[in-house]
Structure formats: C-alpha cells, structure tokens
Enzyme design. Structure first.
Site, PDB file in Angstrom:
ATOM      1  N   ASP A  43       0.820  -1.218   0.000  1.00 16.92           N
ATOM      2  CA  ASP A  43       0.000   0.000   0.000  1.00 16.92           C
ATOM      3  C   ASP A  43       0.854   1.268   0.000  1.00 16.92           C
ATOM      4  O   ASP A  43       0.425   2.332   0.418  1.00 16.92           O
ATOM      5  CB  ASP A  43      -0.944   0.003   1.216  1.00 16.92           C
ATOM      6  CG  ASP A  43      -0.181  -0.058   2.525  1.00 16.92           C
ATOM      7  OD1 ASP A  43       1.053  -0.270   2.501  1.00 16.92           O
ATOM      8  OD2 ASP A  43      -0.813   0.126   3.575  1.00 16.92           O
ATOM      9  N   HIS A 248      25.074   5.722 -18.010  1.00 18.51           N
ATOM     10  CA  HIS A 248      24.069   6.025 -16.988  1.00 18.51           C
ATOM     11  C   HIS A 248      24.211   5.096 -15.780  1.00 18.51           C
ATOM     12  O   HIS A 248      23.222   4.571 -15.271  1.00 18.51           O
ATOM     13  CB  HIS A 248      22.657   5.948 -17.574  1.00 18.51           C
ATOM     14  CG  HIS A 248      22.320   7.130 -18.444  1.00 18.51           C
ATOM     15  ND1 HIS A 248      21.179   7.222 -19.186  1.00 18.51           N
ATOM     16  CD2 HIS A 248      23.001   8.282 -18.686  1.00 18.51           C
ATOM     17  CE1 HIS A 248      21.162   8.387 -19.852  1.00 18.51           C
ATOM     18  NE2 HIS A 248      22.258   9.030 -19.562  1.00 18.51           N
ATOM     19  N   ASP A 265      26.892  12.751 -12.734  1.00 17.76           N
ATOM     20  CA  ASP A 265      25.876  13.377 -13.579  1.00 17.76           C
ATOM     21  C   ASP A 265      24.618  13.398 -12.720  1.00 17.76           C
ATOM     22  O   ASP A 265      23.939  12.374 -12.578  1.00 17.76           O
ATOM     23  CB  ASP A 265      25.686  12.548 -14.857  1.00 17.76           C
ATOM     24  CG  ASP A 265      24.678  13.166 -15.824  1.00 17.76           C
ATOM     25  OD1 ASP A 265      23.947  14.090 -15.425  1.00 17.76           O
ATOM     26  OD2 ASP A 265      24.626  12.697 -16.975  1.00 17.76           O
ATOM     27  N   ASP A 276      20.683  19.789 -15.206  1.00 17.72           N
ATOM     28  CA  ASP A 276      21.382  18.589 -15.671  1.00 17.72           C
ATOM     29  C   ASP A 276      22.873  18.921 -15.755  1.00 17.72           C
ATOM     30  O   ASP A 276      23.291  19.642 -16.660  1.00 17.72           O
ATOM     31  CB  ASP A 276      20.817  18.202 -17.058  1.00 17.72           C
ATOM     32  CG  ASP A 276      21.335  16.859 -17.559  1.00 17.72           C
ATOM     33  OD1 ASP A 276      22.070  16.184 -16.818  1.00 17.72           O
ATOM     34  OD2 ASP A 276      20.982  16.487 -18.703  1.00 17.72           O
ATOM     35  N   HIS A 355      27.603   9.294 -27.871  1.00 22.15           N
ATOM     36  CA  HIS A 355      26.314   9.972 -27.661  1.00 22.15           C
ATOM     37  C   HIS A 355      26.332  11.357 -28.276  1.00 22.15           C
ATOM     38  O   HIS A 355      27.380  11.847 -28.703  1.00 22.15           O
ATOM     39  CB  HIS A 355      25.947  10.024 -26.170  1.00 22.15           C
ATOM     40  CG  HIS A 355      26.932  10.726 -25.280  1.00 22.15           C
ATOM     41  ND1 HIS A 355      27.021  12.105 -25.198  1.00 22.15           N
ATOM     42  CD2 HIS A 355      27.872  10.256 -24.425  1.00 22.15           C
ATOM     43  CE1 HIS A 355      27.952  12.436 -24.313  1.00 22.15           C
ATOM     44  NE2 HIS A 355      28.498  11.339 -23.837  1.00 22.15           N
ATOM     45  N   HIS A 359      20.887  17.975 -25.532  1.00 23.55           N
ATOM     46  CA  HIS A 359      19.442  17.753 -25.714  1.00 23.55           C
ATOM     47  C   HIS A 359      18.716  18.960 -25.146  1.00 23.55           C
ATOM     48  O   HIS A 359      19.279  19.712 -24.349  1.00 23.55           O
ATOM     49  CB  HIS A 359      19.000  16.465 -25.001  1.00 23.55           C
ATOM     50  CG  HIS A 359      19.460  16.367 -23.567  1.00 23.55           C
ATOM     51  ND1 HIS A 359      18.802  16.991 -22.538  1.00 23.55           N
ATOM     52  CD2 HIS A 359      20.534  15.762 -22.998  1.00 23.55           C
ATOM     53  CE1 HIS A 359      19.443  16.742 -21.392  1.00 23.55           C
ATOM     54  NE2 HIS A 359      20.504  16.014 -21.641  1.00 23.55           N
ATOM     55  N   HIS A 366      15.151  15.362 -20.613  1.00 23.40           N
ATOM     56  CA  HIS A 366      15.267  15.295 -22.073  1.00 23.40           C
ATOM     57  C   HIS A 366      13.970  15.910 -22.582  1.00 23.40           C
ATOM     58  O   HIS A 366      12.975  15.214 -22.786  1.00 23.40           O
ATOM     59  CB  HIS A 366      15.436  13.848 -22.559  1.00 23.40           C
ATOM     60  CG  HIS A 366      16.716  13.224 -22.069  1.00 23.40           C
ATOM     61  ND1 HIS A 366      16.921  11.871 -22.042  1.00 23.40           N
ATOM     62  CD2 HIS A 366      17.863  13.778 -21.593  1.00 23.40           C
ATOM     63  CE1 HIS A 366      18.138  11.617 -21.563  1.00 23.40           C
ATOM     64  NE2 HIS A 366      18.724  12.760 -21.288  1.00 23.40           N
ATOM     65  N   GLU A 395      27.237  18.629 -23.567  1.00 21.24           N
ATOM     66  CA  GLU A 395      27.809  17.571 -22.743  1.00 21.24           C
ATOM     67  C   GLU A 395      28.679  16.584 -23.514  1.00 21.24           C
ATOM     68  O   GLU A 395      28.353  15.398 -23.592  1.00 21.24           O
ATOM     69  CB  GLU A 395      26.694  16.816 -22.010  1.00 21.24           C
ATOM     70  CG  GLU A 395      25.524  16.349 -22.879  1.00 21.24           C
ATOM     71  CD  GLU A 395      24.515  15.543 -22.073  1.00 21.24           C
ATOM     72  OE1 GLU A 395      24.931  14.583 -21.405  1.00 21.24           O
ATOM     73  OE2 GLU A 395      23.319  15.881 -22.112  1.00 21.24           O
ATOM     74  N   TYR A 399      35.124   8.174 -23.355  1.00 21.15           N
ATOM     75  CA  TYR A 399      34.990   6.980 -22.522  1.00 21.15           C
ATOM     76  C   TYR A 399      35.956   5.932 -23.065  1.00 21.15           C
ATOM     77  O   TYR A 399      35.780   5.454 -24.190  1.00 21.15           O
ATOM     78  CB  TYR A 399      33.545   6.466 -22.557  1.00 21.15           C
ATOM     79  CG  TYR A 399      32.550   7.584 -22.299  1.00 21.15           C
ATOM     80  CD1 TYR A 399      32.190   7.935 -20.995  1.00 21.15           C
ATOM     81  CD2 TYR A 399      32.034   8.347 -23.358  1.00 21.15           C
ATOM     82  CE1 TYR A 399      31.323   8.992 -20.759  1.00 21.15           C
ATOM     83  CE2 TYR A 399      31.169   9.403 -23.134  1.00 21.15           C
ATOM     84  CZ  TYR A 399      30.821   9.726 -21.830  1.00 21.15           C
ATOM     85  OH  TYR A 399      29.967  10.781 -21.604  1.00 21.15           O
ATOM     86  N   ARG A 416      32.869  13.120 -18.705  1.00 20.98           N
ATOM     87  CA  ARG A 416      31.819  13.921 -19.361  1.00 20.98           C
ATOM     88  C   ARG A 416      31.782  15.258 -18.638  1.00 20.98           C
ATOM     89  O   ARG A 416      31.956  15.315 -17.414  1.00 20.98           O
ATOM     90  CB  ARG A 416      30.458  13.203 -19.281  1.00 20.98           C
ATOM     91  CG  ARG A 416      29.343  13.944 -19.971  1.00 20.98           C
ATOM     92  CD  ARG A 416      28.128  13.044 -20.313  1.00 20.98           C
ATOM     93  NE  ARG A 416      27.434  12.490 -19.166  1.00 20.98           N
ATOM     94  CZ  ARG A 416      27.483  11.209 -18.807  1.00 20.98           C
ATOM     95  NH1 ARG A 416      28.206  10.338 -19.493  1.00 20.98           N
ATOM     96  NH2 ARG A 416      26.809  10.774 -17.748  1.00 20.98           N
ATOM     97  N   GLU A 418      29.213  18.525 -18.501  1.00 21.93           N
ATOM     98  CA  GLU A 418      27.878  18.914 -18.965  1.00 21.93           C
ATOM     99  C   GLU A 418      27.421  20.194 -18.281  1.00 21.93           C
ATOM    100  O   GLU A 418      27.402  20.271 -17.046  1.00 21.93           O
ATOM    101  CB  GLU A 418      26.870  17.796 -18.659  1.00 21.93           C
ATOM    102  CG  GLU A 418      25.445  18.153 -19.008  1.00 21.93           C
ATOM    103  CD  GLU A 418      24.475  16.985 -18.865  1.00 21.93           C
ATOM    104  OE1 GLU A 418      24.703  16.116 -18.004  1.00 21.93           O
ATOM    105  OE2 GLU A 418      23.486  16.952 -19.625  1.00 21.93           O
TER     106      GLU A 418
END
Ligand code: GLY
Ligand code: MN
Ligand code: MN
Length: 455
Positions: A43, A248, A265, A276, A355, A359, A366, A395, A399, A416, A418
C-alpha cells in the site's frame, strides 16, 4: 507547489493560445490527463510527479486529474480533479477540490474526477474533432477511456458524425510552445541550476579514496533538498573508475580508489523544472597525466560547442564542432590513427564518444521539441536554427574502456562535462557554472576538504 496568483496567469494564457490553435484546426475538444498515483509495493506509492504537458497548461500538481478544453462557439476550460475527502486528507494532505481549484487556477468549470466518465460522452456529442496526446505513459489508459466515451456518446445519438471523427495529436504543438522558455521559466531554471551546482561542489569537497559512490549521492541530495528542490531531475549517476565508462551508471556501493576518476551526472528538479550537470574529477584530488590530457580535450570540445550555441547556428553545429575537437584529441594522444576527416567520416571516434552533445532541457530532463525544422520532425528536414529562449545541455565526453587496442594508461577513464545553456540573442549563457569546470579549479576545490561541515 502553490504559486502566487500573479504567477498563475501564465497557465490560462497557454490554454488560450492552445484554444486559438485548435480553432485554426476546425475546433473541437481536447482531453489531457495527469496520471493517478501508482503502487510501489503493497500500500506504498511512488512519489507522485505530475505530467509535464498537463502542468504546463494547468499549474495543477495533484494526481488523477484531467483537463478538458473546448474550442467551440464559446471556449471552455474544465478541470476534473479529486474531490474533497476529509478522511483521505487527514492521511495524505489537503486537496484543492474542484471548487477551490477552479477559482485559484482560473478554470471555467471544475468537477469531481469521479464524474468524468458520465460527463465526457455528452461533451463529445456534436464535436467534429478530438485533440489529445496518445504517446507517453498515460496513453493506453487514455485510449481505452476515449473509446468508452465515444461508444457511450454514439449510443445516445444517431449519425456517424455525432461524435468526433477526426483525431489530432497535440504533442507537437505543445512541444513547440514548451521549447521557448518565458522569463519565469528561465528564472526557475537558473535557480535549479544554481542549487545543482552547489551540490556538485559539495560532492567534490567530500570525495576521497575509500568513500562509496552512494556517499556522494547522499551529499548531492542533501544540498538539493536543503535548498528547496523537490526532487532529483533524474536518478543520480555517480560512477567511479571503470563505472564512469557506463553512461548512466546509477550511484551504487563501489568504493572510490586512489587513481580513479569519478563522474557525477546529477541535478535537481525545482518547481517542475530540471537541471542537468556532469562533472568529472580525480578521487584523490589530482588528475594524472593521461586523465588531465583527456579532460582538457573534453573541455575544449565543450568550449567549441558552446561557441556555436547561438541564434546564428543550427542545432547540429555544436555537436559537429565537439566531434572534431574530440577526434583530433584522440589522434594526438595516439588512441586513433589516420586523418581527422577519415576518423570522423568512418565513425572511428565512436567507440570513445557514442552519444550526442546535448538535448533540450525544460520540465523534462530530455525535454520535448523537434531537433529538425518544423513542421515535420523527420530526418529529411534540416537541423533546427537555435532561437533565444531555448535551453539545451552541452555535454561532450570521452569513454576509454580496457582494450588491447588502447594504451593501458588510458584504461577506465570516463569523462563527461555537462552544462546547461540558455540561448540568448547574442550567443548563450551557461547557467550551471556555479560549479567550476577547469581542471585546476576542481583540484583547488578538492584541496578544500575542511570547509565542509559534517551536518
Ligand atoms: N542526465 C542525463 C543526460 O545527461 O542526458
Ligand atoms: Mn544531459
Ligand atoms: Mn546529465
């Protein structure tokens, strides 16, 4: 989120703009939903987050509500929401209820959501066209409801034209509206960005070998909530060592080791708007030679993309510029061989950069909006020209996983960087620079462990 009355007018203005567009399509009825609460276990419910399109047009943040807009001889906006319920409100908190919601949010009419299935069929009768959003998480339920309402409406009248016989998807027109942020939206996004930046600074100050990814996640959450952000904008990515090469990777229980790079990130959502941010730093506070070399390449790529983030440029200009800098860097460091043009043309850089460089950003991390020139968002349309008031991320990353074809000193380096950019009339403004980005500045922050209080 209970906005003051002067801030409520934007929602009525947006509804009116949408109604004008519906008239241009021949008029009809629009129905949009925000989801009911969902059970997490037994619940216990997931924390509710309103649907972004619904919120954009209503300002209403309670679960299980519907917006009905009628573009007819007389325009009408109606809200169906949960009714007042003293016992439930004792447990779950105060609800607006239809009457107060109509007054506060400026709907022509509001009703208890339990009356929706009774009311909708008669509203559909004689309406030529139905507008709704049939993509997204609410769509299967919405489609079933609409079919049932149509069947009920058809049963009460004769003739095939008695119920809507034309359907129009609202996604694109609402996305176009959402793509250009107004002053109030930008104000909120700047505030969200500033809070998130503070979270990153704190995480850098707390990081050191021996600590876990989840400890840094806790520091980020502490700062976000302490400054009033209601939520994270997305699950926090805190990735140490090889985990940084998983785009991610959710903060887990891995331990930061001396010599690791740590990629974070993470960012907050404030009053329905996302930020972001990604930063990458050495767990021990000092970049190694290979780490620093790749870090500076990514930073140069970000600078190149930011320089082309302006109303004079198309969406893809920043990405193309970043790819060029990253690929040249990979050639310079011996991770790729051959010519720059050849490495870009064949996609040889992609094992290291797989990537896009950004965005749209807004209520959704996004965010909605076509990356191609409207009206059609298909592959044949040119990339979209940027416009003042658009918000996007920049960003780039590199890698480098363990591989026989890569010199060992570069293994497990995931980087990265960003930032969030508001397109202005002259270029762009990076609103997330409350957290430094230069390698030297990051090292200086990390030397400053002592200023973090244990609270
Ligand atoms: N935080 C997810 C992304 O950067 O796209
Ligand atoms: Mn992003
Ligand atoms: Mn991100």
């Amino acid at each position: 989120m209970n906005l003051p009355a002067q801030d409520i007018s934007c929602f009525a203005r947006r509804r009116s703009q949408l109604l004008t567009w519906m008239h241009s399509q021949g008029g009809g009825i629009a129905v949009l939903a925000t989801a009911p609460e969902r059970v997490r276990n037994r619940d216990n419910h997931y924390t509710f987050r309103h649907d972004s399109d619904f919120y954009y047009l209503t300002g209403f943040t309670e679960a299980n509500a519907w917006l009905v807009l009628i573009a007819g001889q007389e325009d009408r906006s109606m809200l169906f929401c949960e009714g007042k319920h003293p016992e439930r409100e004792l447990w779950d908190g105060v609800r607006w209820g239809p009457q107060a919601a109509a007054e506060h949010f400026g709907f022509d009419q509001a009703q208890d959501v339990s009356e929706l299935d009774l009311s909708l069929p008669s509203l559909l009768v004689g309406t030529p066209r139905m507008f709704t959003i049939l993509s997204g998480p609410n769509s299967p339920e919405l489609l079933t409801r609409i079919q049932n309402w149509s069947a009920a409406a058809r049963a009460t009248v004769r003739g095939s034209r008695a119920v809507p016989h034309q359907w129009t998807d609202l996604s694109e027109v609402i996305a176009e509206m959402r793509l250009i942020k107004d002053a109030a939206e930008l104000h909120t996004m700047r505030a969200a960005a500033a809070i998130s930046a503070q979270g990153h600074v704190r995480a850098m100050q707390v990081a050191r070998p021996g600590r876990h990814e989840y400890e840094l996640e806790a520091e980020l959450l502490h700062v976000f909530r302490k400054h009033g952000a209601q939520s994270v904008a997305y699950d926090s990515i805190v990735a140490t060592g090889a985990n940084a090469c998983v785009l991610h990777h959710r903060a887990g229980n891995a331990i930061m080791h001396d010599g690791d790079l740590v990629l974070i990130d993470a960012a907050c959502e404030l009053d329905g708007y996302a930020s972001d941010i990604t930063r990458t730093f050495p767990a021990n506070g000092k970049f190694s030679g290979p780490q620093r070399a790749l870090y500076d390449i990514v930073l140069a790529a970000q600078r190149a993309a930011a320089d082309l983030t302006s109303p004079a440029e198309r969406w893809n200009a920043g990405h193309d510029a970043a790819v060029k800098v990253l690929t040249q860097g990979l050639l310079d460091e011996g991770l790729l061989q051959g010519s720059l043009d050849g490495a870009i043309e064949t996609g040889a850089f992609q094992p290291f950069y797989m990537h896009r460089t950004g965005h749209w950003l807004g209520m959704d991390v996004h965010d909605v909006g076509s990356y191609r020139e409207p009206p059609a968002s298909n592959e044949d349309r040119p990339w979209r020209m940027l416009q003042a008031g658009m918000v996007l991320t920049i960003e780039p990353g590199l890698y480098v996983r363990r591989s026989d074809t890569v010199p060992e000193q570069f293994w497990n380096i995931g980087i990265r960087i960003e930032d969030d950019a508001v397109v202005t009339s002259a270029g762009c403004e990076l609103i997330t620079r409350g957290v430094p980005v230069e390698a030297d500045e990051i090292e200086a922050i990390m030397r400053n462990h002592a200023i973090v209080s244990p609270s």
